[in-house]
Write a protein that holds these residues in place. Structure first.
Motif, PDB file in Angstrom:
ATOM      1  N   CYS A 295      64.791  57.171  53.929  1.00  0.00           N
ATOM      2  CA  CYS A 295      65.302  58.178  54.851  1.00  0.00           C
ATOM      3  C   CYS A 295      64.783  57.908  56.266  1.00  0.00           C
ATOM      4  O   CYS A 295      63.608  57.568  56.440  1.00  0.00           O
ATOM      5  CB  CYS A 295      64.877  59.582  54.431  1.00  0.00           C
ATOM      6  SG  CYS A 295      65.844  60.258  53.062  1.00  0.00           S
TER       7      CYS A 295
ATOM      8  N   CYS B 202      71.400  64.867  56.570  1.00  0.00           N
ATOM      9  CA  CYS B 202      71.019  65.219  57.932  1.00  0.00           C
ATOM     10  C   CYS B 202      70.899  66.734  58.038  1.00  0.00           C
ATOM     11  O   CYS B 202      71.712  67.464  57.454  1.00  0.00           O
ATOM     12  CB  CYS B 202      72.051  64.722  58.931  1.00  0.00           C
ATOM     13  SG  CYS B 202      72.167  62.914  59.010  1.00  0.00           S
TER      14      CYS B 202
ATOM     15  N   HIS C 207      65.990  62.519  59.082  1.00  0.00           N
ATOM     16  CA  HIS C 207      66.781  62.956  57.939  1.00  0.00           C
ATOM     17  C   HIS C 207      65.977  63.897  57.045  1.00  0.00           C
ATOM     18  O   HIS C 207      64.753  63.940  57.090  1.00  0.00           O
ATOM     19  CB  HIS C 207      67.253  61.757  57.124  1.00  0.00           C
ATOM     20  CG  HIS C 207      68.300  60.950  57.823  1.00  0.00           C
ATOM     21  ND1 HIS C 207      68.781  59.769  57.317  1.00  0.00           N
ATOM     22  CD2 HIS C 207      68.932  61.147  58.998  1.00  0.00           C
ATOM     23  CE1 HIS C 207      69.679  59.272  58.147  1.00  0.00           C
ATOM     24  NE2 HIS C 207      69.794  60.097  59.169  1.00  0.00           N
TER      25      HIS C 207
ATOM     26  N   TRP D  23      71.512  68.766  63.343  1.00  0.00           N
ATOM     27  CA  TRP D  23      71.309  67.436  63.892  1.00  0.00           C
ATOM     28  C   TRP D  23      72.625  66.868  64.412  1.00  0.00           C
ATOM     29  O   TRP D  23      73.665  67.021  63.808  1.00  0.00           O
ATOM     30  CB  TRP D  23      70.732  66.515  62.819  1.00  0.00           C
ATOM     31  CG  TRP D  23      70.234  65.207  63.347  1.00  0.00           C
ATOM     32  CD1 TRP D  23      70.791  63.978  63.168  1.00  0.00           C
ATOM     33  CD2 TRP D  23      69.080  64.991  64.152  1.00  0.00           C
ATOM     34  NE1 TRP D  23      70.058  63.019  63.786  1.00  0.00           N
ATOM     35  CE2 TRP D  23      69.000  63.606  64.408  1.00  0.00           C
ATOM     36  CE3 TRP D  23      68.104  65.835  64.682  1.00  0.00           C
ATOM     37  CZ2 TRP D  23      67.977  63.042  65.168  1.00  0.00           C
ATOM     38  CZ3 TRP D  23      67.095  65.279  65.436  1.00  0.00           C
ATOM     39  CH2 TRP D  23      67.030  63.907  65.672  1.00  0.00           C
TER      40      TRP D  23
ATOM     41  N   CYS E  70      74.556  60.480  61.803  1.00  0.00           N
ATOM     42  CA  CYS E  70      74.827  61.573  60.877  1.00  0.00           C
ATOM     43  C   CYS E  70      76.317  61.917  60.914  1.00  0.00           C
ATOM     44  O   CYS E  70      76.866  62.235  61.976  1.00  0.00           O
ATOM     45  CB  CYS E  70      74.000  62.807  61.226  1.00  0.00           C
ATOM     46  SG  CYS E  70      72.229  62.587  60.985  1.00  0.00           S
TER      47      CYS E  70
ATOM     48  N   SER F 229      75.827  62.791  55.525  1.00  0.00           N
ATOM     49  CA  SER F 229      76.408  63.789  56.422  1.00  0.00           C
ATOM     50  C   SER F 229      75.389  64.871  56.732  1.00  0.00           C
ATOM     51  O   SER F 229      74.313  64.927  56.135  1.00  0.00           O
ATOM     52  CB  SER F 229      77.647  64.421  55.785  1.00  0.00           C
ATOM     53  OG  SER F 229      77.268  65.443  54.861  1.00  0.00           O
ATOM     54  N   ARG F 230      75.761  65.736  57.646  1.00  0.00           N
ATOM     55  CA  ARG F 230      74.939  66.906  57.909  1.00  0.00           C
ATOM     56  C   ARG F 230      75.200  67.948  56.823  1.00  0.00           C
ATOM     57  O   ARG F 230      76.219  67.929  56.143  1.00  0.00           O
ATOM     58  CB  ARG F 230      75.268  67.500  59.286  1.00  0.00           C
ATOM     59  CG  ARG F 230      75.017  66.543  60.423  1.00  0.00           C
ATOM     60  CD  ARG F 230      74.787  67.297  61.731  1.00  0.00           C
ATOM     61  NE  ARG F 230      75.785  68.324  61.990  1.00  0.00           N
ATOM     62  CZ  ARG F 230      76.916  68.108  62.661  1.00  0.00           C
ATOM     63  NH1 ARG F 230      77.192  66.899  63.110  1.00  0.00           N
ATOM     64  NH2 ARG F 230      77.764  69.088  62.870  1.00  0.00           N
TER      65      ARG F 230
END
Length: 214
Positions: A101, A115, A105, A119, A124, A203-204
């Motif tokens: 990571c 993420c 992250h 962020w 991300c 992804s976030r």
């Protein structure tokens, strides 16, 4: 697909949303108890006191006291808490292992990076879209989401990670993007988050809250 088994005031929902990120970062714990036994040794000191005895008028004997340690073995039974596989630390605070990571992250589960929701770094991906949590009963919620939008790199989701009640659940990207959350407490607000692992990276998080029916 896993089964984990009305609306409250707006202020309560907003306060729960604020606390989602803190809960995820602080309570990712996995431990289990193991019954163990151990043989130990101790010793007991036996004491003999002095005495004075006379058998005849001129014949008397004095016995002096002494101490003698005697070693004994005994067995102790106890419970030892250990971190689950993929976690590290002590049993009260086991953290998932994510050696790959990035520093920014969030390690949501062992070897699973996402993420944080706020962020905005280029590494991300956009979070899953149209995330909804619907109360379908006093002890049930239905969690739905849609894939993240494709960017110029045309990344595609390969796996979704749903985080609910401090547990990570993995959903294949080819399955229906819906999860039934069951065996809940009536009229209680729950938080649920989802992130996607894509061909271009993590992804976030996308999070939402909902209250079960009375």
């Amino acid at each position: 697909m896993p089964h984990v088994g009305s609306t409250s005031c707006l202020l309560l929902v907003l306060s729960c949303l604020v606390g989602i990120q803190f809960a995820i970062s602080q309570e990712r714990v996995c431990s289990y108890a193991v019954a163990k036994e151990e043989t130990r040794q101790t010793y007991v000191i036996y004491t003999r006191l002095s005495s004075y005895s006379c058998y005849f008028i001129s014949t008397c004997y004095r016995r002096h006291y002494y101490q003698q340690p005697v070693y004994r073995s005994y067995t102790v039974y106890y419970i030892e808490n250990k971190c689950c596989e993929g976690y590290i630390g002590n049993a009260e605070q086991c953290s998932p292992i994510c050696t790959e990571c990035a520093e920014s992250h969030l390690c949501l589960a062992p070897y699973t990076c996402v993420c944080p929701a706020e962020w905005s770094s280029n590494d991300c991906i956009e979070p899953p879209q149209n995330v909804t949590l619907t109360a379908t009963g006093s002890d049930r919620l239905e969690f739905r989401w849609e894939p993240p939008p494709h960017n110029i790199h045309r990344q595609f989701a390969t796996l979704y990670i749903v985080f609910f009640r401090n547990e990570a659940h993995f959903v294949n990207a080819s399955s229906n993007l819906v999860m039934q959350l069951e065996s809940l407490t009536p009229y209680t607000t729950y938080n649920c988050c989802v992130a996607a692992n894509t061909t271009s990276g993590p992804s976030r998080l996308a999070c939402t809250s909902q209250t079960t029916l009375r």
